[in-house]
Enzyme design. Structure first.
Site, mmCIF file in Angstrom:
data_model
loop_
_atom_site.group_PDB
_atom_site.id
_atom_site.type_symbol
_atom_site.label_atom_id
_atom_site.label_comp_id
_atom_site.label_asym_id
_atom_site.label_seq_id
_atom_site.Cartn_x
_atom_site.Cartn_y
_atom_site.Cartn_z
ATOM 1 N N ILE A 104 74.771 125.554 97.615
ATOM 2 C CA ILE A 104 75.851 126.223 96.933
ATOM 3 C C ILE A 104 76.924 126.455 97.921
ATOM 4 C CG2 ILE A 104 76.006 128.456 96.213
ATOM 5 C CD1 ILE A 104 73.696 126.852 94.720
ATOM 6 N N TYR B 78 79.852 129.026 82.819
ATOM 7 C CA TYR B 78 79.181 130.137 82.168
ATOM 8 C C TYR B 78 79.696 130.494 80.913
ATOM 9 C CZ TYR B 78 78.053 130.924 87.201
ATOM 10 O OH TYR B 78 77.480 130.762 88.483
ATOM 11 N N GLU C 24 87.442 118.372 85.763
ATOM 12 C CA GLU C 24 88.835 119.038 86.139
ATOM 13 C C GLU C 24 89.598 117.864 86.770
ATOM 14 O OE1 GLU C 24 86.745 122.019 88.133
ATOM 15 O OE2 GLU C 24 87.097 121.194 90.362
ATOM 16 N N HIS D 145 89.260 124.475 94.241
ATOM 17 C CA HIS D 145 88.237 123.352 94.654
ATOM 18 C C HIS D 145 88.756 122.646 95.539
ATOM 19 C CE1 HIS D 145 85.573 124.209 90.883
ATOM 20 N NE2 HIS D 145 85.111 125.066 91.778
#
Lengths: 293, 385
Positions: free
Chosen positions: A95, A159, A209, A247
């Protein structure tokens, strides 16, 4: 039951500071077997009913864990992944955000030829609603069992997509967060290969992305090997070049990795691309109308 | 993170790479002194984080120290507008005075992390001193690519083969090999994301960098305080820097709609949907997993520093993040700093219902939205009216 996770999943947690125990508890409540945690210096103790061990090797010997989720902070996370691989854990989900690229280059090279599949880093993890397996940090309430496989570089945007699908009455088979870093353990192609032969998956949603060429490579793979409907969304059409958009892997460099290029490649492969993030679920319905109840 | 040419060359020197003698200068007098110390013809080079300086007048030969002084005084304070700087250009406040080199040939050499092969790529070309992207577009066969396995490292034979493919001969091959091995060591040890030498020049039997651009992996800076110390605040967006200090991920953009979102992917998608609705975002902001009162206040403050902002869109999909805590944060922030522009708030996920009720009865004027499409339409309409 999928090849990667399922009711046989016995989960170990590496990194048991704050996030580790919190998410272990949520996964346990959801229905996942959380069998142990690694806490150097605290072996032999128990936290929230989870037995703690000094290292991965001892944890695996005692619990037969066959999966691990890593919350270890960035400076030591690469080492944690390698430790899990050395203990031959077949599935490792990292994670952690912020791992240096050099560490991941080394980890990826070292994992070649081992039994370990790495997912992440910098990812929300895996969900398989039908077997109640939650490895990572995704909110359980938005998921429902069903026929759509989801693979994504993002967390909350995933989500959003899952929420849209569930609201349309369309559930998810396996949701794989491959993460937002430039050197991930599992690629879009790896996930698509899994979905292509997974009997529980009838259609796929892909969320990409800007940055890199993984979506373009995936498009070619889909055209040649995936005979199930695929819908996609690519974030970052408005991102300026040269800027890291959150990111580590979301950066247009040397003119490469633009959203426009990715969308073009996906459409060329027959993948329906949603223009808007608000219509990801609707786009999946377009390519797989039979899945809407 | 990027650094200036003079800083990159100092690092090259540390790794045993021969670079021409050079000195940093901030004033015309310092430039003159540098030229005297170096002796002979020198080059006055503007130090900005952008390529294309030569064509824009940021690199000039000076045949005497007086010449260097007058060139320096013209260059300092000028706005350098290159292909890479955008229209506004960059203000020149730093110079590098370097001994002029004899240039027989100009080549190109770069090292970068190759995402497709998950290794390190060495990119080289005989077409140095040019825009490498143009070379790649027009004559792709002139781009040489050598893959390095990160576990093996660079091999001497790989460097020599590349030298030969670049048309180098005799002692030039050994000079190139020595350089390539040193650069690879620097690339790995300093956690570089990009190392670019353009042009790499051939001077007789020697091969060396005339320019050097270095980019560093932001994720690795925690273990490189010596690189972190090279940061130039003049070259960075002040709000990005401030946001970073508060643990917020921020990119300044050009529009009038400020954004606050949780998660980078969702944040990028929010910029996209604002554009689809016919407006322009003012910023990218990922508040991550903690959207409490403190964070929301800092976020609003940063957003409102820009006078162009005419509205704010808050888009939160609360997974682990509780929407009611976000609502609390928004209400408190609005009360603390007084927001004079329309604010549209879209909250979905954990405790969203409760959160919407809190906002409705808070007494502050916030426009609630249901879903991303509704949120985008509402903020655009609110700003237009």
């Amino acid at each position: 039951m999928s090849a990667w996770i399922g009711s046989q999943t016995r989960l170990l947690v590496q990194g048991f500071g704050r996030e580790g125990p919190r998410h272990a508890a949520i996964s346990k409540q959801y229905g996942t077997q959380v069998v142990g945690a690694v806490r150097p210096g605290q072996g032999g103790t128990e936290v929230d009913g989870v037995p703690c061990f000094e290292n991965v090797k001892r944890a695996v010997e005692a619990t037969q864990a066959n999966a691990s989720v890593i919350f270890v902070p960035a400076p030591a996370a690469g080492d944690a992944i390698l430790e899990a691989a050395a203990a031959e854990i077949p599935l490792v989900v990292c994670i952690t955000e912020g791992i240096p690229v050099r560490d991941m280059l080394r980890v990826r090279a070292a994992l070649r030829g081992t039994k370990t599949r790495l997912i992440g880093p910098n990812c929300p993890g895996l969900m398989e609603p039908a077997s109640k397996v939650r490895i990572g940090i995704a909110p359980p309430s938005i998921f429902k069992p069903g026929p759509v496989g989801v693979v994504s570089r993002s967390g909350t945007l995933t989500y959003e997509a899952v929420h849209q699908l569930s609201q349309l009455g369309i559930g998810q088979s396996t949701c794989i967060g491959i993460g937002g870093d430039p050197i991930p353990g599992t690629s879009f192609i790896d996930a698509l290969e899994f979905f292509a032969s997974d009997p529980a998956t009838q259609a796929v949603v892909m969320i990409g992305e800007i940055g890199g060429t993984a979506e373009e490579a995936a498009a070619e793979y889909v055209a040649a090997h995936v005979h199930k409907p695929v819908a996609a969304f690519i974030g970052g059409r408005t991102a300026p070049p040269g800027k890291r958009m959150g990111h580590a892997g979301a950066i247009i460099s040397g003119g490469k990795g633009t959203a426009q290029e990715k969308v073009a490649a996906l459409e060329k492969a027959g993948i329906a691309v949603s223009d808007s993030p608000a219509t990801i679920g609707a786009t999946l319905v377009q390519v797989a109308p039979g899945l809407k109840p | 993170m990027n650094v200036h040419e003079y800083q990159a060359k100092a690092l090259l020197r540390e790794y045993g790479v021969d670079v021409p003698p050079g000195k940093f200068a901030r004033t015309a007098d310092e430039a003159e002194q540098a030229a005297i110390a170096i002796g002979g013809t020198v080059v006055v080079k503007a130090q900005v984080h952008a390529g294309g300086r030569g064509k824009a007048g940021g690199i000039k030969l000076a045949r005497s120290p007086q010449d260097a002084k007058s060139i320096a005084s013209e260059m300092l304070g000028m706005r350098l507008v290159t292909k890479q700087t955008g229209e506004k250009g960059k203000l020149v406040s730093k110079l590098y005075i370097e001994a002029a080199s004899k240039i027989d040939r100009e080549l190109y050499l770069a090292m970068l992390v190759d995402r497709a092969t998950q290794g390190v790529a060495i990119i080289a070309s005989t077409e140095g001193g040019m825009d490498i992207e143009e070379v790649a577009a027009r004559t792709p066969e002139k781009i040489l690519n050598v893959q390095i396995d990160p576990l093996v490292g660079i091999c001497g034979f790989q460097a020599r083969n590349l030298a030969l493919d670049l048309g180098l001969e005799g002692k030039q091959v050994a000079s190139f090999e020595k350089l390539a091995l040193a650069l690879y060591r620097l690339f790995l040890e300093k956690d570089c994301s990009l190392l670019e030498i353009n042009p790499l020049i051939v001077s007789g039997q020697e091969v060396g960098p005339l320019d050097c651009k270095l980019g560093f992996d932001e994720n690795a800076l925690f273990r490189h305080p010596e690189i972190e110390a090279l940061r130039d605040p003049d070259e960075e967006d002040a709000r990005e820097t401030e946001a970073g200090q508060h643990g917020l991920s921020w990119v300044s953009l050009e529009g009038n709609i400020g954004c606050m979102v949780n998660g980078a992917g969702l944040a990028m998608a929010t910029l996209d949907i604002i554009k689809l609705a016919g407006a322009e975002p003012a910023n990218f902001l990922d508040v991550g997993g903690t959207a409490d009162a403190e964070r929301v206040t800092q976020a609003f403050r940063l957003i409102l520093q820009d006078e162009r902002v005419e509205g704010i869109l808050v888009n939160i999909f609360g997974g682990i993040v509780r929407c009611d805590l976000v609502a609390e944060g928004v209400i408190e922030a609005a009360k603390r700093i007084g927001v004079a522009v329309p604010v549209v708030v879209r909250l979905d996920g954990t405790n969203a219902e409760q959160a919407r009720e809190m906002l409705a009865s808070s007494g502050i004027s916030i426009i609630p939205a249901a879903g991303m499409q509704d949120a985008a339409e509402k903020i655009v309409a609110a700003v237009r009216s």
